[in-house]
Design a protein around this motif. Sequence first.
Motif, PDB file in Angstrom:
ATOM      1  N   VAL A 264      -7.559   2.695  -3.859  1.00 59.25           N
ATOM      2  CA  VAL A 264      -7.208   2.821  -2.451  1.00 59.25           C
ATOM      3  C   VAL A 264      -5.762   2.391  -2.212  1.00 59.25           C
ATOM      4  CG1 VAL A 264      -7.713   1.990  -0.125  1.00 59.25           C
ATOM      5  CG2 VAL A 264      -9.580   2.530  -1.685  1.00 59.25           C
ATOM      6  N   VAL A 265      -5.346   1.288  -2.820  1.00 60.38           N
ATOM      7  CA  VAL A 265      -3.981   0.804  -2.618  1.00 60.38           C
ATOM      8  C   VAL A 265      -2.977   1.767  -3.246  1.00 60.38           C
ATOM      9  CG1 VAL A 265      -2.375  -1.099  -3.045  1.00 60.38           C
ATOM     10  CG2 VAL A 265      -4.745  -1.586  -2.441  1.00 60.38           C
ATOM     11  N   THR A 266      -3.315   2.324  -4.405  1.00 64.10           N
ATOM     12  CA  THR A 266      -2.434   3.316  -5.022  1.00 64.10           C
ATOM     13  C   THR A 266      -2.263   4.523  -4.110  1.00 64.10           C
ATOM     14  OG1 THR A 266      -3.086   2.647  -7.258  1.00 64.10           O
ATOM     15  CG2 THR A 266      -2.086   4.820  -7.022  1.00 64.10           C
ATOM     16  N   ALA A 267      -3.356   4.964  -3.508  1.00 61.57           N
ATOM     17  CA  ALA A 267      -3.277   6.099  -2.579  1.00 61.57           C
ATOM     18  C   ALA A 267      -2.414   5.762  -1.378  1.00 61.57           C
ATOM     19  CB  ALA A 267      -4.678   6.491  -2.129  1.00 61.57           C
ATOM     20  N   ALA A 268      -2.616   4.566  -0.825  1.00 69.20           N
ATOM     21  CA  ALA A 268      -1.815   4.155   0.330  1.00 69.20           C
ATOM     22  C   ALA A 268      -0.337   4.078  -0.036  1.00 69.20           C
ATOM     23  CB  ALA A 268      -2.308   2.808   0.853  1.00 69.20           C
ATOM     24  N   TYR A 269      -0.059   3.598  -1.227  1.00 67.87           N
ATOM     25  CA  TYR A 269       1.330   3.482  -1.696  1.00 67.87           C
ATOM     26  C   TYR A 269       1.989   4.853  -1.804  1.00 67.87           C
ATOM     27  CZ  TYR A 269       5.015   2.960  -5.240  1.00 67.87           C
ATOM     28  OH  TYR A 269       6.190   3.026  -5.937  1.00 67.87           O
ATOM     29  N   THR A 270       1.345   5.792  -2.484  1.00 65.39           N
ATOM     30  CA  THR A 270       1.945   7.114  -2.664  1.00 65.39           C
ATOM     31  C   THR A 270       2.032   7.871  -1.340  1.00 65.39           C
ATOM     32  OG1 THR A 270      -0.230   7.993  -3.306  1.00 65.39           O
ATOM     33  CG2 THR A 270       1.239   7.314  -5.073  1.00 65.39           C
ATOM     34  N   ALA A 271       1.023   7.702  -0.480  1.00 66.00           N
ATOM     35  CA  ALA A 271       1.085   8.361   0.829  1.00 66.00           C
ATOM     36  C   ALA A 271       2.226   7.807   1.666  1.00 66.00           C
ATOM     37  CB  ALA A 271      -0.244   8.176   1.566  1.00 66.00           C
ATOM     38  N   THR A 272       2.429   6.495   1.608  1.00 65.34           N
ATOM     39  CA  THR A 272       3.500   5.887   2.389  1.00 65.34           C
ATOM     40  C   THR A 272       4.870   6.306   1.867  1.00 65.34           C
ATOM     41  OG1 THR A 272       2.051   3.994   2.812  1.00 65.34           O
ATOM     42  CG2 THR A 272       4.383   3.711   3.307  1.00 65.34           C
ATOM     43  N   MET A 273       4.999   6.548   0.570  1.00 61.74           N
ATOM     44  CA  MET A 273       6.256   7.087   0.048  1.00 61.74           C
ATOM     45  C   MET A 273       6.585   8.406   0.731  1.00 61.74           C
ATOM     46  SD  MET A 273       6.682   6.339  -4.026  1.00 61.74           S
ATOM     47  CE  MET A 273       5.232   7.244  -4.557  1.00 61.74           C
ATOM     48  N   ASN A 274       5.581   9.260   0.870  1.00 59.43           N
ATOM     49  CA  ASN A 274       5.811  10.544   1.537  1.00 59.43           C
ATOM     50  C   ASN A 274       6.106  10.367   3.014  1.00 59.43           C
ATOM     51  OD1 ASN A 274       5.217  13.005  -0.333  1.00 59.43           O
ATOM     52  ND2 ASN A 274       3.673  11.492  -0.878  1.00 59.43           N
ATOM     53  N   LEU A 275       5.445   9.410   3.659  1.00 60.75           N
ATOM     54  CA  LEU A 275       5.740   9.143   5.058  1.00 60.75           C
ATOM     55  C   LEU A 275       7.178   8.658   5.216  1.00 60.75           C
ATOM     56  CD1 LEU A 275       2.473   7.376   6.291  1.00 60.75           C
ATOM     57  CD2 LEU A 275       3.293   9.664   6.909  1.00 60.75           C
ATOM     58  N   GLY A 276       7.628   7.829   4.278  1.00 55.99           N
ATOM     59  CA  GLY A 276       9.005   7.350   4.344  1.00 55.99           C
ATOM     60  C   GLY A 276      10.007   8.481   4.280  1.00 55.99           C
ATOM     61  N   SER A 277       9.781   9.431   3.382  1.00 54.94           N
ATOM     62  CA  SER A 277      10.696  10.562   3.284  1.00 54.94           C
ATOM     63  C   SER A 277      10.606  11.455   4.514  1.00 54.94           C
ATOM     64  CB  SER A 277      10.401  11.374   2.016  1.00 54.94           C
ATOM     65  OG  SER A 277       9.088  11.895   2.042  1.00 54.94           O
ATOM     66  N   THR A 278       9.400  11.572   5.083  1.00 54.52           N
ATOM     67  CA  THR A 278       9.233  12.386   6.290  1.00 54.52           C
ATOM     68  C   THR A 278       9.979  11.777   7.470  1.00 54.52           C
ATOM     69  OG1 THR A 278       7.054  13.147   5.544  1.00 54.52           O
ATOM     70  CG2 THR A 278       7.551  13.364   7.886  1.00 54.52           C
ATOM     71  N   PHE A 279       9.803  10.468   7.671  1.00 58.57           N
ATOM     72  CA  PHE A 279      10.495   9.798   8.774  1.00 58.57           C
ATOM     73  C   PHE A 279      12.012   9.895   8.604  1.00 58.57           C
ATOM     74  CE2 PHE A 279       6.657   6.746   9.183  1.00 58.57           C
ATOM     75  CZ  PHE A 279       5.986   7.694   9.934  1.00 58.57           C
ATOM     76  N   THR A 280      12.475   9.670   7.402  1.00 55.61           N
ATOM     77  CA  THR A 280      13.919   9.697   7.150  1.00 55.61           C
ATOM     78  C   THR A 280      14.484  11.084   7.415  1.00 55.61           C
ATOM     79  OG1 THR A 280      13.622   7.981   5.476  1.00 55.61           O
ATOM     80  CG2 THR A 280      15.710   9.148   5.472  1.00 55.61           C
ATOM     81  N   SER A 281      13.775  12.105   6.936  1.00 57.02           N
ATOM     82  CA  SER A 281      14.240  13.478   7.150  1.00 57.02           C
ATOM     83  C   SER A 281      14.277  13.836   8.632  1.00 57.02           C
ATOM     84  CB  SER A 281      13.329  14.461   6.403  1.00 57.02           C
ATOM     85  OG  SER A 281      13.385  14.249   5.012  1.00 57.02           O
ATOM     86  N   ALA A 282      13.283  13.361   9.380  1.00 55.93           N
ATOM     87  CA  ALA A 282      13.176  13.736  10.787  1.00 55.93           C
ATOM     88  C   ALA A 282      14.167  12.990  11.679  1.00 55.93           C
ATOM     89  CB  ALA A 282      11.749  13.477  11.282  1.00 55.93           C
ATOM     90  N   LEU A 283      14.498  11.753  11.324  1.00 55.11           N
ATOM     91  CA  LEU A 283      15.263  10.910  12.245  1.00 55.11           C
ATOM     92  C   LEU A 283      16.738  10.765  11.901  1.00 55.11           C
ATOM     93  CD1 LEU A 283      12.665   8.018  12.767  1.00 55.11           C
ATOM     94  CD2 LEU A 283      13.095  10.007  14.235  1.00 55.11           C
ATOM     95  N   THR A 284      17.142  11.110  10.678  1.00 58.81           N
ATOM     96  CA  THR A 284      18.535  10.881  10.295  1.00 58.81           C
ATOM     97  C   THR A 284      19.499  11.740  11.112  1.00 58.81           C
ATOM     98  OG1 THR A 284      17.916  10.254   8.045  1.00 58.81           O
ATOM     99  CG2 THR A 284      20.190  10.917   8.397  1.00 58.81           C
ATOM    100  N   ALA A 285      19.198  13.026  11.259  1.00 57.89           N
ATOM    101  CA  ALA A 285      20.109  13.902  11.994  1.00 57.89           C
ATOM    102  C   ALA A 285      20.254  13.500  13.460  1.00 57.89           C
ATOM    103  CB  ALA A 285      19.646  15.356  11.870  1.00 57.89           C
ATOM    104  N   PRO A 286      19.153  13.253  14.198  1.00 57.50           N
ATOM    105  CA  PRO A 286      19.328  12.795  15.582  1.00 57.50           C
ATOM    106  C   PRO A 286      20.118  11.489  15.679  1.00 57.50           C
ATOM    107  CG  PRO A 286      17.077  13.502  15.218  1.00 57.50           C
ATOM    108  CD  PRO A 286      17.741  13.479  13.869  1.00 57.50           C
ATOM    109  N   LEU A 287      19.890  10.596  14.726  1.00 55.36           N
ATOM    110  CA  LEU A 287      20.630   9.336  14.732  1.00 55.36           C
ATOM    111  C   LEU A 287      22.111   9.572  14.465  1.00 55.36           C
ATOM    112  CD1 LEU A 287      20.217   6.297  15.038  1.00 55.36           C
ATOM    113  CD2 LEU A 287      19.818   6.173  12.566  1.00 55.36           C
ATOM    114  N   ALA A 288      22.403  10.496  13.534  1.00 54.63           N
ATOM    115  CA  ALA A 288      23.793  10.808  13.208  1.00 54.63           C
ATOM    116  C   ALA A 288      24.521  11.418  14.406  1.00 54.63           C
ATOM    117  CB  ALA A 288      23.854  11.755  12.016  1.00 54.63           C
ATOM    118  N   ALA A 289      23.796  12.160  15.236  1.00 55.76           N
ATOM    119  CA  ALA A 289      24.417  12.758  16.416  1.00 55.76           C
ATOM    120  C   ALA A 289      24.894  11.700  17.403  1.00 55.76           C
ATOM    121  CB  ALA A 289      23.418  13.690  17.100  1.00 55.76           C
ATOM    122  N   VAL A 290      24.300  10.515  17.307  1.00 59.51           N
ATOM    123  CA  VAL A 290      24.652   9.434  18.233  1.00 59.51           C
ATOM    124  C   VAL A 290      25.689   8.496  17.634  1.00 59.51           C
ATOM    125  CG1 VAL A 290      23.756   7.464  19.547  1.00 59.51           C
ATOM    126  CG2 VAL A 290      22.387   9.553  19.323  1.00 59.51           C
TER     127      VAL A 290
END
Length: 417
Positions: free
Chosen positions: A137-163
């Motif tokens: 379960v912890v391994t699954a949570a770890y790998t899933a959170t890695m993907n969430l991290g990349s998703t958040f970064t991809s989604a928020l970097t450009a709007p943040l850069a615009a500011v």
Amino acid sequence: MQRTRGARTPALPALLLVGVLLVALNMRGPLVAVAPVVELVRDDLGVGAGTIGLLTSIPVLCFGLAAPFASLLIARTGVHRAVVASMAGVLAGTLLRSLGTEEAAIAGTVVIGLGITVGNIVVPVVIGRDFPGATNVVTAAYTATMNLGSTFTSALTAPLAAVVGWQLALASWGLMTVVAATVWTAALRRHVARAAAAGTTPPPPPAPVPGRSVWRRPVAWGLTAAFAGQSFAFYGTTAWLAVLLADEQGLSLEAAGVGSSLFQVLAVAGAFAIPALVSWWQRPYAVLLAVMALWFTLPVGLLAAPSLWVLWCSLAGVAQGGGITVIFIAIVRRSQGQTESRQLSAMVQGCGYSVGATGPLVVGAVHDATGGWTAPLLVILAAMTVMAVAGTASVGGRTPPVRREPGQVPAEEVQRG
């Protein structure tokens, strides 16, 4: 004196789990942060596509080439300190990359890659040692959170850069690294304080029993080949999927990017589904075959029914998240003690990522040579076949968890942190 059941308080695993997940957010996010602002970076630094390519390929090369050195660092510093060192490297590289020069961008990317390499190897060791009853379960949570991290970064970097501009936008992700290191350190300090107060500090671990090197274990080579196939297919697909969809379906790059997004985001579902399947079937090899059935739909589906690309991208996204999870679970299950787990993790990831780093280059070269996408898809299919064959033979059947070394938390780790 042996550790008593009371030595491990409920608060320790909970706080440590939060630390693991926060570390996971930093394991892939910094790598994809450049992509949303790539045009701004190119214009500001005056660099070409080759330099931009380095900013994405260097970390994957580090994952492979620096893995043996990362394993030695972990052995020398201890597991918990290695996690802090990993986060320190990611933070230093993130800040260096944001200084606004070509040299700093490349150097920072190298440092980020080295920091994440240490994390790649040490976190599975932590999971196997500190969460023995919930490894899957912890391994699954770890790998899933890695993907969430990349998703958040991809989604928020450009709007943040615009500011605030691209430099501050990239540097701002260092705050997430600081939070992860802070929580991790707090978990360790609580552990040391509670162990000292309870008088449950375990004795020094016994001298390691000489055994066969992981490099001489057939199962290690099988897992390595399986992870190499997974990495090659993942990075080859990630690099060219949007271009393929634009060429074959006549989509705009923005619309084709939807396919890439599905491929990345749905990895979370795959990661969380794996522990349930392993617990239900009790046969990891059967779980891997189910994962591979979904993986195969991408190249086969795009060749046979390309108009259903949304379906194929979605199924493959679930598969790629599940594939890396089942291999990480196998690394823990097939290791006897934390030393072997560290060595096996370094071997599998070092060799696997080295092969994976060639995926974008090989797939692109085959496309250039043939002028179409049929041959590149067949290359990806071949990599998936290697993963299926090698993984089925190596991840394990219906077997109980292997025994652990005496003392889940050796005294040297309590002292070192």
